[in-house]
Scaffold this motif. Structure first.
Motif, PDB file in Angstrom:
ATOM      1  N   GLU A   1       0.823  -1.208   0.000  1.00  0.00           N
ATOM      2  CA  GLU A   1       0.000   0.000   0.000  1.00  0.00           C
ATOM      3  C   GLU A   1       0.860   1.262   0.000  1.00  0.00           C
ATOM      4  O   GLU A   1       0.553   2.241  -0.681  1.00  0.00           O
ATOM      5  CB  GLU A   1      -0.938   0.008   1.210  1.00  0.00           C
ATOM      6  CG  GLU A   1      -1.972   1.114   1.099  1.00  0.00           C
ATOM      7  CD  GLU A   1      -2.962   1.101   2.257  1.00  0.00           C
ATOM      8  OE1 GLU A   1      -3.011   0.086   2.995  1.00  0.00           O
ATOM      9  OE2 GLU A   1      -3.668   2.115   2.412  1.00  0.00           O
ATOM     10  N   LEU A   2       1.966   1.221   0.731  1.00  0.00           N
ATOM     11  CA  LEU A   2       2.877   2.365   0.711  1.00  0.00           C
ATOM     12  C   LEU A   2       3.373   2.613  -0.707  1.00  0.00           C
ATOM     13  O   LEU A   2       3.467   3.752  -1.160  1.00  0.00           O
ATOM     14  CB  LEU A   2       4.063   2.111   1.646  1.00  0.00           C
ATOM     15  CG  LEU A   2       3.768   2.147   3.144  1.00  0.00           C
ATOM     16  CD1 LEU A   2       4.955   1.626   3.928  1.00  0.00           C
ATOM     17  CD2 LEU A   2       3.421   3.564   3.578  1.00  0.00           C
ATOM     18  N   ALA A   3       3.679   1.514  -1.408  1.00  0.00           N
ATOM     19  CA  ALA A   3       4.188   1.632  -2.764  1.00  0.00           C
ATOM     20  C   ALA A   3       3.159   2.286  -3.676  1.00  0.00           C
ATOM     21  O   ALA A   3       3.474   3.177  -4.465  1.00  0.00           O
ATOM     22  CB  ALA A   3       4.574   0.259  -3.297  1.00  0.00           C
ATOM     23  N   ALA A   4       1.924   1.861  -3.553  1.00  0.00           N
ATOM     24  CA  ALA A   4       0.868   2.421  -4.400  1.00  0.00           C
ATOM     25  C   ALA A   4       0.773   3.931  -4.171  1.00  0.00           C
ATOM     26  O   ALA A   4       0.671   4.714  -5.121  1.00  0.00           O
ATOM     27  CB  ALA A   4      -0.457   1.742  -4.092  1.00  0.00           C
ATOM     28  N   ARG A   5       0.846   4.342  -2.915  1.00  0.00           N
ATOM     29  CA  ARG A   5       0.732   5.770  -2.631  1.00  0.00           C
ATOM     30  C   ARG A   5       1.940   6.548  -3.096  1.00  0.00           C
ATOM     31  O   ARG A   5       1.841   7.716  -3.451  1.00  0.00           O
ATOM     32  CB  ARG A   5       0.599   5.983  -1.132  1.00  0.00           C
ATOM     33  CG  ARG A   5      -0.626   5.312  -0.573  1.00  0.00           C
ATOM     34  CD  ARG A   5      -1.033   6.001   0.689  1.00  0.00           C
ATOM     35  NE  ARG A   5      -2.123   5.307   1.334  1.00  0.00           N
ATOM     36  CZ  ARG A   5      -2.838   5.838   2.311  1.00  0.00           C
ATOM     37  NH1 ARG A   5      -2.549   7.048   2.745  1.00  0.00           N
ATOM     38  NH2 ARG A   5      -3.821   5.159   2.859  1.00  0.00           N
ATOM     39  N   GLY A   6       3.092   5.910  -3.097  1.00  0.00           N
ATOM     40  CA  GLY A   6       4.320   6.643  -3.418  1.00  0.00           C
ATOM     41  C   GLY A   6       4.781   6.453  -4.843  1.00  0.00           C
ATOM     42  O   GLY A   6       5.888   6.850  -5.183  1.00  0.00           O
ATOM     43  N   GLN A   7       3.938   5.855  -5.670  1.00  0.00           N
ATOM     44  CA  GLN A   7       4.294   5.658  -7.071  1.00  0.00           C
ATOM     45  C   GLN A   7       5.593   4.869  -7.195  1.00  0.00           C
ATOM     46  O   GLN A   7       6.534   5.271  -7.861  1.00  0.00           O
ATOM     47  CB  GLN A   7       4.473   7.029  -7.742  1.00  0.00           C
ATOM     48  CG  GLN A   7       4.188   6.993  -9.215  1.00  0.00           C
ATOM     49  CD  GLN A   7       2.820   7.576  -9.527  1.00  0.00           C
ATOM     50  OE1 GLN A   7       2.721   8.654 -10.056  1.00  0.00           O
ATOM     51  NE2 GLN A   7       1.740   6.847  -9.203  1.00  0.00           N
ATOM     52  N   THR A   8       5.619   3.722  -6.511  1.00  0.00           N
ATOM     53  CA  THR A   8       6.805   2.877  -6.624  1.00  0.00           C
ATOM     54  C   THR A   8       6.369   1.430  -6.383  1.00  0.00           C
ATOM     55  O   THR A   8       5.187   1.128  -6.507  1.00  0.00           O
ATOM     56  CB  THR A   8       7.906   3.339  -5.638  1.00  0.00           C
ATOM     57  OG1 THR A   8       9.021   2.493  -5.733  1.00  0.00           O
ATOM     58  CG2 THR A   8       7.417   3.384  -4.207  1.00  0.00           C
ATOM     59  N   THR A   9       7.327   0.565  -6.080  1.00  0.00           N
ATOM     60  CA  THR A   9       6.983  -0.841  -5.926  1.00  0.00           C
ATOM     61  C   THR A   9       7.181  -1.278  -4.473  1.00  0.00           C
ATOM     62  O   THR A   9       7.942  -0.664  -3.729  1.00  0.00           O
ATOM     63  CB  THR A   9       7.888  -1.727  -6.799  1.00  0.00           C
ATOM     64  OG1 THR A   9       9.224  -1.610  -6.327  1.00  0.00           O
ATOM     65  CG2 THR A   9       7.813  -1.324  -8.257  1.00  0.00           C
ATOM     66  N   ALA A  10       6.524  -2.373  -4.116  1.00  0.00           N
ATOM     67  CA  ALA A  10       6.613  -2.869  -2.741  1.00  0.00           C
ATOM     68  C   ALA A  10       8.058  -3.253  -2.401  1.00  0.00           C
ATOM     69  O   ALA A  10       8.549  -2.949  -1.306  1.00  0.00           O
ATOM     70  CB  ALA A  10       5.693  -4.068  -2.553  1.00  0.00           C
TER      71      ALA A  10
ATOM     72  N   ARG B   1       6.406  -8.658  10.322  1.00  0.00           N
ATOM     73  CA  ARG B   1       6.017  -9.627   9.286  1.00  0.00           C
ATOM     74  C   ARG B   1       4.566 -10.043   9.473  1.00  0.00           C
ATOM     75  O   ARG B   1       4.116 -10.263  10.593  1.00  0.00           O
ATOM     76  CB  ARG B   1       6.934 -10.839   9.365  1.00  0.00           C
ATOM     77  CG  ARG B   1       8.366 -10.397   9.170  1.00  0.00           C
ATOM     78  CD  ARG B   1       9.366 -11.514   9.253  1.00  0.00           C
ATOM     79  NE  ARG B   1      10.675 -10.924   8.956  1.00  0.00           N
ATOM     80  CZ  ARG B   1      11.755 -11.606   8.636  1.00  0.00           C
ATOM     81  NH1 ARG B   1      11.705 -12.910   8.560  1.00  0.00           N
ATOM     82  NH2 ARG B   1      12.868 -11.001   8.364  1.00  0.00           N
ATOM     83  N   GLY B   2       3.879 -10.142   8.366  1.00  0.00           N
ATOM     84  CA  GLY B   2       2.470 -10.504   8.425  1.00  0.00           C
ATOM     85  C   GLY B   2       1.560  -9.321   8.647  1.00  0.00           C
ATOM     86  O   GLY B   2       0.368  -9.388   8.355  1.00  0.00           O
ATOM     87  N   LEU B   3       2.146  -8.213   9.142  1.00  0.00           N
ATOM     88  CA  LEU B   3       1.317  -7.070   9.531  1.00  0.00           C
ATOM     89  C   LEU B   3       1.564  -5.813   8.717  1.00  0.00           C
ATOM     90  O   LEU B   3       0.664  -5.012   8.508  1.00  0.00           O
ATOM     91  CB  LEU B   3       1.596  -6.712  10.997  1.00  0.00           C
ATOM     92  CG  LEU B   3       0.799  -7.410  12.064  1.00  0.00           C
ATOM     93  CD1 LEU B   3       1.027  -6.712  13.380  1.00  0.00           C
ATOM     94  CD2 LEU B   3      -0.684  -7.392  11.714  1.00  0.00           C
ATOM     95  N   GLY B   4       2.801  -5.611   8.330  1.00  0.00           N
ATOM     96  CA  GLY B   4       3.128  -4.369   7.653  1.00  0.00           C
ATOM     97  C   GLY B   4       3.838  -3.416   8.587  1.00  0.00           C
ATOM     98  O   GLY B   4       4.454  -3.830   9.572  1.00  0.00           O
TER      99      GLY B   4
END
Ligand SMILES: NC(=O)c1ccc[n+]([C@@H]2O[C@H](COP(=O)([O-])OP(=O)(O)OC[C@H]3O[C@@H](n4cnc5c(N)ncnc54)[C@H](O)[C@@H]3O)[C@@H](O)[C@H]2O)c1
Ligand SMILES: NC(=O)c1ccc[n+]([C@@H]2O[C@H](COP(=O)([O-])OP(=O)(O)OC[C@H]3O[C@@H](n4cnc5c(N)ncnc54)[C@H](O)[C@@H]3O)[C@@H](O)[C@H]2O)c1
Lengths: 181, 181
Positions: B5-14, B30-33
């Motif tokens: 989700e961070l990646a989606a918001r920041g225009q990048t990849t996970a 892990r498992g949580l983010g």
DNA sequence: TCGCGCTTGTGAAAAGATTCACGAATGTAG
DNA sequence: CTACATTCGTGAATCTTTTCACAAGCGCGA
């Protein structure tokens, strides 16, 4: 002028200069270096700055006006031919030969004046709408000062200017050498 | 919040998000983010923006004043505590609680007010001198609007803002798809 | 014309950045 | 307590950029 000297002036290396230039063609003469006048002319052509670009300014606020009055843009071929602002106080005022127009005239002006680039200097809330309207009217590139990520088709390049981030980049570089405060 | 989700918001990849963060430590579970509040706090610390920076504005012209009046800087912890301008017309004027001072007071003010960052918004001719004087007085970073390359010691980071080049970047991206005009 | 001092253009090597892919944690639900 | 669905952190693989290094080209002077 040799790649060595170009590199010194451009804060880079001779090899980098040669590789970069070779990507666009073969400009130099072995043993001699690059012919400056011709190189400049060809680079101007490659960069697309061998002509005048008509620019529209959207938002005649603090930053917008500072930019409009900055002579270096026109001197480098970026000619601000129209200004738009939604503030009734500002509409109709003339600034250096250009009259501030109501944003309702935006699309019409883009087409009539051949505006290909716009400078977005409006509040963040208005930026996406004006970007979209610009793109629909034929704008081909956007210089964006609003602190939001514009959603435009990939064919339309956007350059974002985020001055807060520039200051943050300084604070990071300063802070990172300090183990702890 | 997951790296996805961070990646989606920041225009990048996970993967990029995880690699970048891992460079500074292990923030997630892990498992949580990533725990957003804690992550933000730790990143602010890493970036050096977990505190206020005292900023000095050199040059109260068009761009300088636009910047000074821009509330986002103070809101993000960059507090402009002094303004310097060589124009006698401007010296002594008060702007939002800050009085424009003669540049002769520069070094003294840098030390007295604990100015660590300066914004250089003076003509190109004056920029190098003011940069040097700032560095000598203890300035640790420079945001430079003048279209010249400043010569300062490597320990002092400089961020250059060159808006003409931003427009040229747009013109290049637009022109490069056109085989010929 | 030939040799010499320079400098380019460019493959090959090195360095750097991004993406892949998976073992190891973590919380949850049964 | 165990099985399971997630998701991190990270080596390895891939891709990109930069640097190296040198053959080939150029002008000049003898
Ligand atoms: N001032 C700065 O130093 C600075 C620095 C970086 C970024 N920015 C950003 O630039 C933008 C403008 O900042 P500013 O300080 O000039 O603000 P400002 O309030 O001085 O100016 C904004 C102008 O836009 C006009 N406007 C609002 N909606 C409009 C619309 N739909 N169409 C046309 N005009 C419209 C307003 O009437 C106003 O004149 C903001 O997004 C800001 O975050 C400003
Ligand atoms: N206006 C813009 O949009 C813009 C954009 C990008 C870059 N720049 C650059 O920013 C700088 C300032 O541009 P501007 O448009 O604000 O110019 P400006 O002429 O409006 O302002 C410059 C100010 O600096 C003052 N000054 C001159 N020498 C000084 C000194 N030694 N110490 C303190 N103050 C001094 C002047 O009195 C003036 O008030 C220039 O280098 C310009 O190239 C401006």
């Amino acid at each position: 002028m040799s790649s060595e000297e170009l590199a010194a002036r451009g804060q880079t290396t001779a090899a980098q200069v040669r590789k970069d230039l070779s990507h666009f063609g073969s400009f130099g003469k072995r043993g001699l270096g690059y012919p400056v006048d011709e190189l400049r002319a060809r680079l101007r052509r490659i960069l697309g700055i061998d002509r005048t670009w008509n620019v529209g300014l959207v938002g005649a606020g603090r930053i917008g006006l500072a930019l409009f009055e900055y002579p270096a843009f026109r001197a480098r071929g970026f000619d601000c031919v129209a200004i738009f602002d939604s503030d009734p106080e500002k509409i109709g005022r003339e600034l250096g030969g250009v009259v501030v127009q109501d944003p309702s005239a935006f699309e019409e002006a883009v087409r009539a004046l051949g505006i290909e680039l716009i400078v977005l200097a409006v509040p963040a809330e208005a930026a996406q709408e004006m970007a979209q309207r610009g793109v629909d009217a034929g704008v081909r590139g956007i210089l964006n000062f609003a602190p939001i990520r514009l959603n435009v088709p990939p064919r339309v390049p956007v350059e974002d200017v985020n001055l807060v981030m520039e200051l943050e980049a300084l604070s990071f570089q300063i802070s990172k050498d300090e183990p702890d405060a």
